[in-house]
Design a protein around this motif. Sequence first.
Motif, PDB file in Angstrom:
ATOM      1  N   THR A  39     128.635 105.005  33.787  1.00  0.00           N
ATOM      2  CA  THR A  39     127.765 104.653  34.900  1.00  0.00           C
ATOM      3  C   THR A  39     128.293 105.199  36.227  1.00  0.00           C
ATOM      4  OG1 THR A  39     128.973 102.549  34.963  1.00  0.00           O
ATOM      5  CG2 THR A  39     126.899 102.584  33.747  1.00  0.00           C
ATOM      6  N   LEU A  40     129.028 104.363  36.969  1.00  0.00           N
ATOM      7  CA  LEU A  40     129.494 104.769  38.288  1.00  0.00           C
ATOM      8  C   LEU A  40     130.849 105.458  38.204  1.00  0.00           C
ATOM      9  CD1 LEU A  40     128.565 101.596  40.388  1.00  0.00           C
ATOM     10  CD2 LEU A  40     127.245 103.703  40.037  1.00  0.00           C
ATOM     11  N   ASP A  41     131.095 106.310  39.163  1.00  0.00           N
ATOM     12  CA  ASP A  41     132.352 107.047  39.245  1.00  0.00           C
ATOM     13  C   ASP A  41     133.565 106.122  39.184  1.00  0.00           C
ATOM     14  OD1 ASP A  41     133.761 109.542  39.685  1.00  0.00           O
ATOM     15  OD2 ASP A  41     134.290 108.702  41.635  1.00  0.00           O
ATOM     16  N   ARG A  42     133.469 104.942  39.756  1.00  0.00           N
ATOM     17  CA  ARG A  42     134.630 104.058  39.797  1.00  0.00           C
ATOM     18  C   ARG A  42     134.996 103.524  38.416  1.00  0.00           C
ATOM     19  NH1 ARG A  42     133.731  98.974  43.325  1.00  0.00           N
ATOM     20  NH2 ARG A  42     135.823  98.619  42.547  1.00  0.00           N
ATOM     21  N   ALA A  43     134.080 103.617  37.461  1.00  0.00           N
ATOM     22  CA  ALA A  43     134.405 103.182  36.101  1.00  0.00           C
ATOM     23  C   ALA A  43     135.231 104.227  35.350  1.00  0.00           C
ATOM     24  CB  ALA A  43     133.124 102.895  35.319  1.00  0.00           C
ATOM     25  N   VAL A  44     135.232 105.454  35.843  1.00  0.00           N
ATOM     26  CA  VAL A  44     135.911 106.540  35.128  1.00  0.00           C
ATOM     27  C   VAL A  44     137.398 106.257  34.898  1.00  0.00           C
ATOM     28  CG1 VAL A  44     136.550 108.983  35.242  1.00  0.00           C
ATOM     29  CG2 VAL A  44     134.199 108.274  35.769  1.00  0.00           C
ATOM     30  N   PRO A  45     138.141 105.895  35.952  1.00  0.00           N
ATOM     31  CA  PRO A  45     139.577 105.662  35.703  1.00  0.00           C
ATOM     32  C   PRO A  45     139.833 104.492  34.745  1.00  0.00           C
ATOM     33  CG  PRO A  45     139.108 105.824  38.061  1.00  0.00           C
ATOM     34  CD  PRO A  45     137.798 105.784  37.372  1.00  0.00           C
ATOM     35  N   LEU A  46     138.989 103.487  34.756  1.00  0.00           N
ATOM     36  CA  LEU A  46     139.179 102.373  33.813  1.00  0.00           C
ATOM     37  C   LEU A  46     139.036 102.865  32.372  1.00  0.00           C
ATOM     38  CD1 LEU A  46     137.948 100.717  36.518  1.00  0.00           C
ATOM     39  CD2 LEU A  46     138.088  98.882  34.844  1.00  0.00           C
ATOM     40  N   ILE A  47     138.023 103.677  32.143  1.00  0.00           N
ATOM     41  CA  ILE A  47     137.807 104.193  30.783  1.00  0.00           C
ATOM     42  C   ILE A  47     138.950 105.125  30.392  1.00  0.00           C
ATOM     43  CG2 ILE A  47     136.288 105.637  29.377  1.00  0.00           C
ATOM     44  CD1 ILE A  47     133.931 104.478  31.023  1.00  0.00           C
ATOM     45  N   GLU A  48     139.349 105.992  31.303  1.00  0.00           N
ATOM     46  CA  GLU A  48     140.478 106.884  31.022  1.00  0.00           C
ATOM     47  C   GLU A  48     141.728 106.077  30.663  1.00  0.00           C
ATOM     48  OE1 GLU A  48     139.327 110.705  33.873  1.00  0.00           O
ATOM     49  OE2 GLU A  48     140.634 109.140  34.655  1.00  0.00           O
TER      50      GLU A  48
ATOM     51  N   LEU B 157     123.136  97.912  36.028  1.00  0.00           N
ATOM     52  CA  LEU B 157     121.833  97.251  36.030  1.00  0.00           C
ATOM     53  C   LEU B 157     120.675  98.233  36.238  1.00  0.00           C
ATOM     54  CD1 LEU B 157     122.758  93.965  37.916  1.00  0.00           C
ATOM     55  CD2 LEU B 157     122.692  94.415  35.453  1.00  0.00           C
ATOM     56  N   GLU B 158     120.965  99.371  36.846  1.00  0.00           N
ATOM     57  CA  GLU B 158     119.920 100.382  37.015  1.00  0.00           C
ATOM     58  C   GLU B 158     119.477 100.978  35.685  1.00  0.00           C
ATOM     59  OE1 GLU B 158     120.519 102.519  41.265  1.00  0.00           O
ATOM     60  OE2 GLU B 158     122.247 102.662  39.938  1.00  0.00           O
ATOM     61  N   LEU B 159     120.355 100.886  34.673  1.00  0.00           N
ATOM     62  CA  LEU B 159     119.968 101.410  33.362  1.00  0.00           C
ATOM     63  C   LEU B 159     118.743 100.681  32.842  1.00  0.00           C
ATOM     64  CD1 LEU B 159     123.476 101.725  31.676  1.00  0.00           C
ATOM     65  CD2 LEU B 159     122.184 103.482  32.867  1.00  0.00           C
ATOM     66  N   GLU B 160     118.625  99.424  33.218  1.00  0.00           N
ATOM     67  CA  GLU B 160     117.468  98.651  32.786  1.00  0.00           C
ATOM     68  C   GLU B 160     116.274  98.856  33.715  1.00  0.00           C
ATOM     69  OE1 GLU B 160     118.396  94.488  32.316  1.00  0.00           O
ATOM     70  OE2 GLU B 160     118.677  94.858  30.165  1.00  0.00           O
ATOM     71  N   THR B 161     116.550  98.931  35.012  1.00  0.00           N
ATOM     72  CA  THR B 161     115.447  98.978  35.962  1.00  0.00           C
ATOM     73  C   THR B 161     114.887 100.383  36.128  1.00  0.00           C
ATOM     74  OG1 THR B 161     117.018  99.248  37.782  1.00  0.00           O
ATOM     75  CG2 THR B 161     116.346  97.001  37.258  1.00  0.00           C
ATOM     76  N   GLN B 162     115.700 101.390  35.890  1.00  0.00           N
ATOM     77  CA  GLN B 162     115.228 102.763  36.073  1.00  0.00           C
ATOM     78  C   GLN B 162     115.591 103.621  34.868  1.00  0.00           C
ATOM     79  OE1 GLN B 162     115.886 104.473  39.969  1.00  0.00           O
ATOM     80  NE2 GLN B 162     116.893 102.620  40.682  1.00  0.00           N
ATOM     81  N   PRO B 163     115.076 103.302  33.712  1.00  0.00           N
ATOM     82  CA  PRO B 163     115.510 103.989  32.498  1.00  0.00           C
ATOM     83  C   PRO B 163     115.255 105.497  32.518  1.00  0.00           C
ATOM     84  CG  PRO B 163     113.598 102.590  32.070  1.00  0.00           C
ATOM     85  CD  PRO B 163     114.071 102.271  33.446  1.00  0.00           C
ATOM     86  N   GLU B 164     114.175 105.927  33.145  1.00  0.00           N
ATOM     87  CA  GLU B 164     113.899 107.366  33.140  1.00  0.00           C
ATOM     88  C   GLU B 164     114.927 108.128  33.953  1.00  0.00           C
ATOM     89  OE1 GLU B 164     109.927 108.629  33.967  1.00  0.00           O
ATOM     90  OE2 GLU B 164     109.090 107.081  32.628  1.00  0.00           O
ATOM     91  N   ARG B 165     115.205 107.627  35.155  1.00  0.00           N
ATOM     92  CA  ARG B 165     116.212 108.292  35.983  1.00  0.00           C
ATOM     93  C   ARG B 165     117.576 108.240  35.282  1.00  0.00           C
ATOM     94  NH1 ARG B 165     117.624 106.268  41.410  1.00  0.00           N
ATOM     95  NH2 ARG B 165     119.277 107.788  41.097  1.00  0.00           N
TER      96      ARG B 165
END
Lengths: 232, 232, 232, 232, 232, 232
Positions: free
Chosen positions: C115-124, C147-155
């Motif tokens: 999702t957001l850039d700030r999640a990248v280091p956590l996953i790494e 939460l945008e994954l639910e509200t804006q699925p196309e984007r």
Amino acid sequence: MRILIVNVNTTESMTHAIGMQARKVAAPGTEIVALTPRFGAESVEGNFESYLAAVGVMDAVMSYRQPFDAVIQAGYGEHGREGLQELLDVPVVDITEAAATAAMFLGHKYSVVTTLDRAVPLIEDRLKLAGLDERCASVRASGMAVLELETQPERAVEAIVRQAGLAVSEDHAEVICLGCGGMAELDAKIRELTGVPVVDGVAAAVTIAESLVRLGLSTSKVRTYAPPEPSA
Amino acid sequence: MRILIVNVNTTESMTHAIGMQARKVAAPGTEIVALTPRFGAESVEGNFESYLAAVGVMDAVMSYRQPFDAVIQAGYGEHGREGLQELLDVPVVDITEAAATAAMFLGHKYSVVTTLDRAVPLIEDRLKLAGLDERCASVRASGMAVLELETQPERAVEAIVRQAGLAVSEDHAEVICLGCGGMAELDAKIRELTGVPVVDGVAAAVTIAESLVRLGLSTSKVRTYAPPEPSA
Amino acid sequence: MRILIVNVNTTESMTHAIGMQARKVAAPGTEIVALTPRFGAESVEGNFESYLAAVGVMDAVMSYRQPFDAVIQAGYGEHGREGLQELLDVPVVDITEAAATAAMFLGHKYSVVTTLDRAVPLIEDRLKLAGLDERCASVRASGMAVLELETQPERAVEAIVRQAGLAVSEDHAEVICLGCGGMAELDAKIRELTGVPVVDGVAAAVTIAESLVRLGLSTSKVRTYAPPEPSA
Amino acid sequence: MRILIVNVNTTESMTHAIGMQARKVAAPGTEIVALTPRFGAESVEGNFESYLAAVGVMDAVMSYRQPFDAVIQAGYGEHGREGLQELLDVPVVDITEAAATAAMFLGHKYSVVTTLDRAVPLIEDRLKLAGLDERCASVRASGMAVLELETQPERAVEAIVRQAGLAVSEDHAEVICLGCGGMAELDAKIRELTGVPVVDGVAAAVTIAESLVRLGLSTSKVRTYAPPEPSA
Amino acid sequence: MRILIVNVNTTESMTHAIGMQARKVAAPGTEIVALTPRFGAESVEGNFESYLAAVGVMDAVMSYRQPFDAVIQAGYGEHGREGLQELLDVPVVDITEAAATAAMFLGHKYSVVTTLDRAVPLIEDRLKLAGLDERCASVRASGMAVLELETQPERAVEAIVRQAGLAVSEDHAEVICLGCGGMAELDAKIRELTGVPVVDGVAAAVTIAESLVRLGLSTSKVRTYAPPEPSA
Amino acid sequence: MRILIVNVNTTESMTHAIGMQARKVAAPGTEIVALTPRFGAESVEGNFESYLAAVGVMDAVMSYRQPFDAVIQAGYGEHGREGLQELLDVPVVDITEAAATAAMFLGHKYSVVTTLDRAVPLIEDRLKLAGLDERCASVRASGMAVLELETQPERAVEAIVRQAGLAVSEDHAEVICLGCGGMAELDAKIRELTGVPVVDGVAAAVTIAESLVRLGLSTSKVRTYAPPEPSA
């Protein structure tokens, strides 16, 4: 001293070219015998063909009936070197490792320029297993298939030079390894155009094989490369 | 769902044992077909035999004339998996990687206990290439050859338990992987004696292959495992 | 077999979606119970929320009063899995690790799109600790919040496909992992658009949990995941 | 300058001891405030307790109503530091990392001697994530639980000195880090007995926190440690 | 407390600037003595000059006739620190390592911005040997030579800011280390322009040296840094 | 072809021995010139002496007034090779790297047996920087000082053989590198007693230097080893 240099594909013209390249750098008194596998692919571009080549190369060497002092496996990023080391008492040199080794005496980082993109992971894997990847800046593909190096040499030089240039400017390589047996005759041209040392694996392998023979060194037989058991 | 499980050696009794072990854990509706290569070694104890096995396994799979949904290569630390991945459209699972993967869900570090000392570097190399070595505490040899696992099962259990115990106490392993196709039936015994989870590669591979099929996932064809070119 | 799948945030609609996705791939006879933590963040986008989620997930699992056979922690790159492993006798599967593990059977390198850039280091960091980072080509952010994954699925699909495409072309990924529990229903679409296998962590985790249960394997209790001392 | 130093367990006598140790090395003008979490374990010996401590420490810091200039998390190998970094604008120092950092200025390799064996993997994981493991020769357990350090100080010193000695002679450590907040007062004794520098994490953390404040440096807010979103 | 800070080149104005920068951050009661080597290069831009500087710095320190409590080697990426550690009983701090250490308390990844491109591999090598490279996102060159930092400060700031910006946006650095002794006075400006913490190695080294002295810690003498034998 | 081989210490008898060893393996037509630094230590046993040797070796080479084709730095684990590479247009070969490189063609893992324990970290650091440490099983010390190799050759052989044996049995080395210029004449004896290939760095370096010259390859000048600027 007699050194066998074994092509990994069944294309005789490439075996011939590899033999010529080896003879150019061999010391006086070194006899180069170039062998072609009796079976395998016309060019080795992936894992299936590479595994077949591994067995084809072992077959070619074990079928050779004269004495010899060292063996060079002349395929870039191919499987099989460990098998030869088990079967033989003489030193075995893989050109992928020979080129990387020479390059590491010449610059801080080196890159490999190879043929097709699909060969890149094979080369990366061989360098990793050999513990020679730490100073590898990149493995780059020219997009030229092995056989195109013979049929379209001008386009090949151009494509390789382009990738070599990117390796230097983008990846900070200071040395280029030519990542294919079939690139053997292109090194002088590419060296001139890129301004950095260019290592041809066949040439490097010949001098390393000669050196090991002269030093009286051969494969250790205590563990990994002990001969196969007779029961096998 | 039909899963091919391919022995890496030519000993039919081992193929049979591997097939039985696989069927024990297979889901209802999964058919296990155990294949023996048409050529190769009676047992694979080194690199030469392993390279031969790589080609023998590919030959066995490509010669199979019925449809199938996944392939398991049932040799520990052997070459060849990448070749199968190129040749096939269905998932390919190597038992070395399957066991390591399962073990990593169960404990902080795992060890592999295998047959002869000379198999250790092969297994280490496969785990390294697979990127599964970071949490591998050690690969230890029981000193029992592959075929002795059948002929001397009691001594085999004893030798394996001793090494498994050392893996836990000295190397801080929390899980043991049984590093040989032929060890398939020993896992319950060893689990009881060591007190840590024991992973059998064949069993782990069956459930992983089933899972990938159920998820509709198969080998990526974009680069490393693209099919061989027709010209080859 | 009953598997608990625990959302890491407190948004019930996401718990519902995760449960549905899990049920789609669960074997016949597997009951999926989806749990929502009693406290925590509506969506977990950083370390503070992730630590809170770790405790919230443990609380949710320990408060569950029926027997169960395995637990899945359905947060990408979140803290807490090791705590569950200490507290429970059944297998615990984290979706970050499940996805990476499945991906490594499918291609030479994989990337995660989150999702957001700030999640990248956590996953790494989670992949590094799990020893699953060696073949990770990249972790890329789509820039869409959970939460945008639910509200804006196309984007969301568009943004994820763009990053997945770059992962393949720039980073040489051959498989894409969908790096968020909330992306669960997007995988088929993305697979079609990128041409490479797409692994959904929830789906992968369900089959892995089922496999471990069927194999009779659970967390090793000898060291790292020994139960907390009563005095604690 | 006011520095908060937060115990990770709920044992007030340990908070007191940590505060005293911090004050011994604090610069004139530095006020040390030692905090105890309102909830959590009496001693933190594993992952479950450590995750609880992570939240307990964040709660203790966020509940503190006076201004402060830096925070020290006084638990060895514990979770949570990244959460504090998100929540605060002042520097956050973990004693595990502080000790390792100081040790690396003093010798080629360092070892950590901690309490129970089960704490070893937690410490190894924290050092790995912090990128401070490369020069760590070993993490060794004395076998003494956290609370036994207070109740049996003589046996504790003996057990720690024995492991420190083995770290030097077997693992080639040149510096010892005392791997537990509760070991704070033992360092002089152990230094005398082992002949190598002994680093106490609390003391190291105090000087590092003071240094960062004096240099006007604090946590970067651009990515990993950006403040949690208000919606969370 | 008296701290010697030794310039690595023979340019007195740079020694002066380094001394001033050190005094700005030194604690009350710390006397900073800035030394210039009696021989070496006017600016150190490569390995030959760096090796000469290593000996020049040792000579400068050993020729100093007053007592002192710690030594700082104020060259970025230079050789020689280990030699000082052998010769002295007081702590020795290298500014390359001091900056990296401070940066690692402030963000997930850090980058170094240095002078000329040819200095990059030297800095990378020092960080690698120090085991501080794991969280280094990149070492970038501004293209400004050491002496140009004095003669063209505006262009220097601009060039450094540009590279710092790229380190943040492209390499995901969250902290910038100023990779040259001569950049000492630029940090505030650059911090303001980039929005991330900027660490000056000289300043960081002063507080670390002070800290080690206050903690009563000095170089371990048991192995690597044992004093040279009298026979030498 | 003329190759300079430079001793790192000032003991003429060792220079003589090194020259003799080099001549034994040199090709017909190769002239070996052995140089002794004009300043430095009688034997190099630590970092201070090694840095001094780095400058002494550069001075010796730059003071040599005849043309030459390659330079060998004949010290094990010493500083300075990079400086020579900047200063010269001909290839530079370090015996530490030459020995490791040769060993890697002969076995899966190699060990180094050196003089005093304090030399071990220096050798480890050089191998690490050279990217040749991945397949290094161990660096072991015989406990014999450099000069004792000449005065007590029998005890030296015994001590080295003991450590070489442990390297093979405990560390799984398959090849031994003799880790000191002064061990040059002991290799045949040790090879006989241990049963594994024994690589002498001087001998390996001579054949590598000859090879590079014959291949027309020299140090890359594009970045790390560009010549020092005239202003320096």
